[in-house]
Write a protein that holds these residues in place. Structure first.
Motif, PDB file in Angstrom:
ATOM      1  N   ILE A   1      -9.812   8.015   6.354  1.00 46.17           N
ATOM      2  CA  ILE A   1     -10.889   8.404   5.427  1.00 46.17           C
ATOM      3  C   ILE A   1     -11.142   9.904   5.498  1.00 46.17           C
TER       4      ILE A   1
ATOM      5  N   CYS B   1       0.825  -1.219   0.000  1.00 45.12           N
ATOM      6  CA  CYS B   1       0.000   0.000   0.000  1.00 45.12           C
ATOM      7  C   CYS B   1       0.856   1.265   0.000  1.00 45.12           C
TER       8      CYS B   1
ATOM      9  N   THR C   1     -10.867   7.179  -3.537  1.00 44.26           N
ATOM     10  CA  THR C   1     -11.684   7.461  -2.356  1.00 44.26           C
ATOM     11  C   THR C   1     -12.945   6.615  -2.342  1.00 44.26           C
TER      12      THR C   1
ATOM     13  N   LEU D   1      -5.674   2.802  -0.619  1.00 45.27           N
ATOM     14  CA  LEU D   1      -6.625   3.270  -1.638  1.00 45.27           C
ATOM     15  C   LEU D   1      -6.731   4.792  -1.627  1.00 45.27           C
ATOM     16  N   CYS D   2      -6.762   5.359  -0.438  1.00 48.56           N
ATOM     17  CA  CYS D   2      -6.802   6.831  -0.343  1.00 48.56           C
ATOM     18  C   CYS D   2      -5.532   7.442  -0.931  1.00 48.56           C
TER      19      CYS D   2
ATOM     20  N   ILE E   1      -7.375   0.641   3.305  1.00 48.52           N
ATOM     21  CA  ILE E   1      -8.109   1.901   3.123  1.00 48.52           C
ATOM     22  C   ILE E   1      -7.133   3.057   2.933  1.00 48.52           C
TER      23      ILE E   1
ATOM     24  N   ALA F   1     -12.211   3.183  -1.263  1.00 46.31           N
ATOM     25  CA  ALA F   1     -11.884   3.169   0.170  1.00 46.31           C
ATOM     26  C   ALA F   1     -13.160   3.161   1.010  1.00 46.31           C
TER      27      ALA F   1
ATOM     28  N   LYS G   1      -8.515  11.992   3.620  1.00 49.95           N
ATOM     29  CA  LYS G   1      -8.666  11.961   2.166  1.00 49.95           C
ATOM     30  C   LYS G   1      -9.864  12.786   1.710  1.00 49.95           C
TER      31      LYS G   1
END
Length: 688
Positions: free
Chosen positions: A346, A281, A321, A315-316, A312, A324, A349
């Motif tokens: 979260i 990641c 987003t 992905l952010c 998560i 995520a 982001k």
């Protein structure tokens, strides 16, 4: 060793007597008796028996020893020391178990290690022989206090005497040396071990070298352990190597180690999988991270909150987003409750993307699910609101943090976010109000806040307030000096800026190149070129702040502004000798200043050099050159410049193109370059 220990221990015993206060013992025991009414009946009984002995003036030996042992087990170390002090005062017999427990007290309470030697002295006095376990505690205390020299001396004294150090002794000192950054000493000590290495020894060393980013040495130790020491690596050691490679960005090597784990029939734990997933990641390799996530589930290892949080975050990090948020929902559906860190990833982001409304909705979800947002979460929201310019909502949120006890207390970052936002909007009065509130609530602002306020007050011209803030700073740092020097230069208060610059150097702080350039620029602008030259020459003698391209540009522009062409050209030579190349700003200043001086040939020469160096002239430079050619009626030069622009596919703006075309179309001989100029402009428009 006994005599050395006795000498140290006598001093420790005296210090222990001085620091422990017996007058507080009775009230403290009463309080403890209330606290352990139901939670710890064994401790309650021990306290009651000891108090009865105190009240009846009977011997404290048996109840005291029993209470010390019970207090040590229940981690009431300070009180155990007070009981010990009381027993010393009454000459009560203190047994070996109590004295051993007191060594643990000294360690846990971060006392000076001479206390521990004081206990050893009592052991010697009572006729007890301390053992390797007791000395291992002393070693741990010495390492905890970063007294590595004393720890090594004690370890070597043990080897020379009847109490031989065991593997725990060595591992304790090796771990201490590693945690203190003394890796080579730790390695040397490991080589000296008379007892065999254990997996723990290897784990300590491999972990230390991995954390230091020295993966080559970590691998060498790993192989030595298997080949020379005959030890087989366990999952913990493999996971340590995987984490080390991931931290160094070598996820491919980490995956190779992981594959070896599978081949050997070991079952990776959630920690092993999470380490590798997070490694993927961090590099944005989300496909590989997802594959490892699926493999983890196939092998029957349930993803936990750390697995999901890592994915998560990954992905952010790559801008996904939506995915995520979908993973967050999957996490909730699978019954794995996110923690505050998951939510904060979260929130960060969403706010970075300007989706503050959605971030606020996530906070409401947190609350409904019983996860209390921490101050980090609210600081993220404050930053997001200020970034969108919604300062009213940010102010309301900060006021809730200040006044509503259901919210976490604001920290300095909370105030900084809003103060910075208000200053960006030039709302200095309200920024000052929140600054005063910050000082009232937290006692003082930090460096970031002070710098924000200094810049804002100077930008607004409020010099008085800026100086008030400056006087409140106990020890200004370089950034604060730079802020004031820059601010006073921009407000035309050059003498004050020079005074601060001198004060900065007098305080042994090193001015940055930016600080020198601020003064150079201001001196040139006010026409004090002689002073600027002296400062520039002084700068050239300062090895910590040698002139950069900006410094030379300032001096070249200042020289040309004063009509000193010779100095400007000599600066270009010096610039080259210093290993610096002219940039677009250098050429722009040379061209414009030579045009103003009426030196068209020189200006065109530098225009050519600029284009040859790969710089694309901006509209301002082209405007200056072309209009000067038109004003002088020099059609040949104009055509020459246009040819160069066409050759490099440089497109003029519409206004300048119209001006040039109007002039060139007065003669049919000039139509060819005009047509080519238009063709380049059309081609550029189609590409765009």
């Amino acid at each position: 060793m006994s005599s050395a220990a006795a000498n140290l221990s006598r001093r420790g015993a005296l210090e222990a007597r001085r620091l422990l206060n017996p007058n507080l013992l009775s009230s403290t025991l009463s309080s403890l008796l209330c606290d352990c009414e139901n939670s710890n009946p064994q401790l309650k009984t021990a306290v009651s028996v000891f108090r009865q002995a105190l009240d009846s003036n009977t011997s404290l030996s048996s109840p005291g020893n029993n209470l010390i042992a019970t207090l040590v087990r229940s981690r009431h170390h300070e009180l155990a020391l007070s009981v010990y002090r009381k027993m010393l005062d009454t000459n009560a017999f203190i047994n070996f178990v109590s004295l051993s427990g007191l060594l643990e007290c000294f360690l846990r309470l971060n006392r000076n290690t001479s206390f521990a030697f004081g206990v050893l002295a009592v052991m010697l006095k009572r006729g007890f022989a301390f053992n390797v376990y007791n000395l291992n505690i002393i070693l741990k205390g010495l390492c905890k206090n970063l007294e590595f020299g004393k720890a090594l001396t004690l370890l070597r004294d043990m080897r020379l005497n009847s109490i031989a150090p065991d593997v725990v002794s060595y591992n304790t000192v090796i771990r201490g040396l590693c945690e203190g950054g003394e890796l080579e000493k730790a390695l040397d000590l490991a080589k000296e071990m008379q007892c065999c290495w254990s997996l723990v020894t290897c784990g300590i060393l491999v972990d230390a070298f991995c954390k230091a980013g020295k993966m080559g040495e970590a691998l060498r130790l790993f192989e030595e352990m298997r080949v020379s020491k005959g030890l087989e690596a366990d999952l913990v050691l493999y996971t340590t190597l995987i984490r080390g490679f991931c931290d160094c960005g070598e996820v491919g090597r980490a995956k190779e180690v992981f594959d070896e784990v599978i081949e050997k029939g070991l079952s990776p734990s959630a920690i092993t999988y999470n380490t590798l997933i997070q490694g993927f990641c961090k590099l944005g390799e989300m496909k590989e991270a997802s594959e490892m996530f699926e493999f983890m589930k196939e092998r029957g290892v349930s993803p936990n909150v750390y697995t999901y949080t890592g994915l998560i975050g990954g992905l952010c990090g790559v801008g996904k987003t939506k995915e995520a948020l979908q993973l967050l929902n999957l996490m909730l559906e699978s019954g794995e409750e996110p923690n505050v860190v998951t939510y904060n990833v979260i929130l960060t982001k969403l706010c970075k993307d300007g989706l503050v409304g959605e971030a606020l909705e996530v906070v409401e979800v947190m609350k409904k699910r019983g996860t209390r947002p921490d101050i980090i979460a609210y600081n993220i929201l404050l930053g997001g609101l200020c970034g969108k310019g919604d300062l009213d909502e940010a102010s309301k949120l900060l006021c809730l943090l200040v006044n509503d006890r259901s919210y976490p207390d604001p920290d300095v970052r909370s105030f900084n976010a809003l103060i910075h936002g208000l200053c960006e909007e030039n709302n200095l009065p309200e920024a000052l109000e929140f600054y005063d509130l910050l000082v009232e609530r937290l006692g003082a602002a930090d460096i970031v806040t002070t710098n924000i306020m200094l810049k804002a007050t100077l930008k607004s011209g409020d010099v008085k307030k800026a100086m008030e803030l400056w006087k409140q700073i106990p020890i200004p740092n370089s950034d604060m000096y730079s802020t004031l020097i820059d601010g006073f230069c921009k407000t035309g208060m050059l003498n004050v800026a020079k005074g601060l610059f001198c004060k900065m150097r007098g305080s042994k702080l090193r001015p940055s190149v930016y600080d020198w350039n601020c003064l150079l620029s201001s001196l040139c602008k006010e026409g004090s070129l002689d002073q600027a030259w002296r400062l520039f020459e002084e700068m050239q003698r300062d090895d910590d702040s040698l002139p950069d391209v900006v410094s030379f540009n300032i001096m070249i522009d200042g020289s040309l502004r004063a009509g000193d062409v010779e100095s400007a050209e000599s600066l270009l030579v010096e610039m080259s000798q210093a290993g610096l190349s002219p940039d677009l700003f250098t050429y722009s200043k040379l061209i414009n200043r030579f045009l103003k001086l009426g030196y068209l040939e020189e200006a065109i020469g530098y225009f050519d050099k600029m284009v040859e160096s790969g710089f694309e002239p901006d509209a301002h430079i082209c405007d200056s050159v072309l209009k000067y050619c038109i004003s002088q009626g020099d059609s040949d030069k104009l055509k020459e410049v246009l040819e160069k622009l066409v050759e490099k596919d440089i497109v003029l703006d519409k206004e300048l193109t119209c001006t040039v075309m109007e002039y060139m179309c007065s003669s049919s001989a000039n139509m060819d370059p005009v047509k080519r100029l238009l063709r380049v402009a059309n081609d550029k428009e189609k590409r765009d």
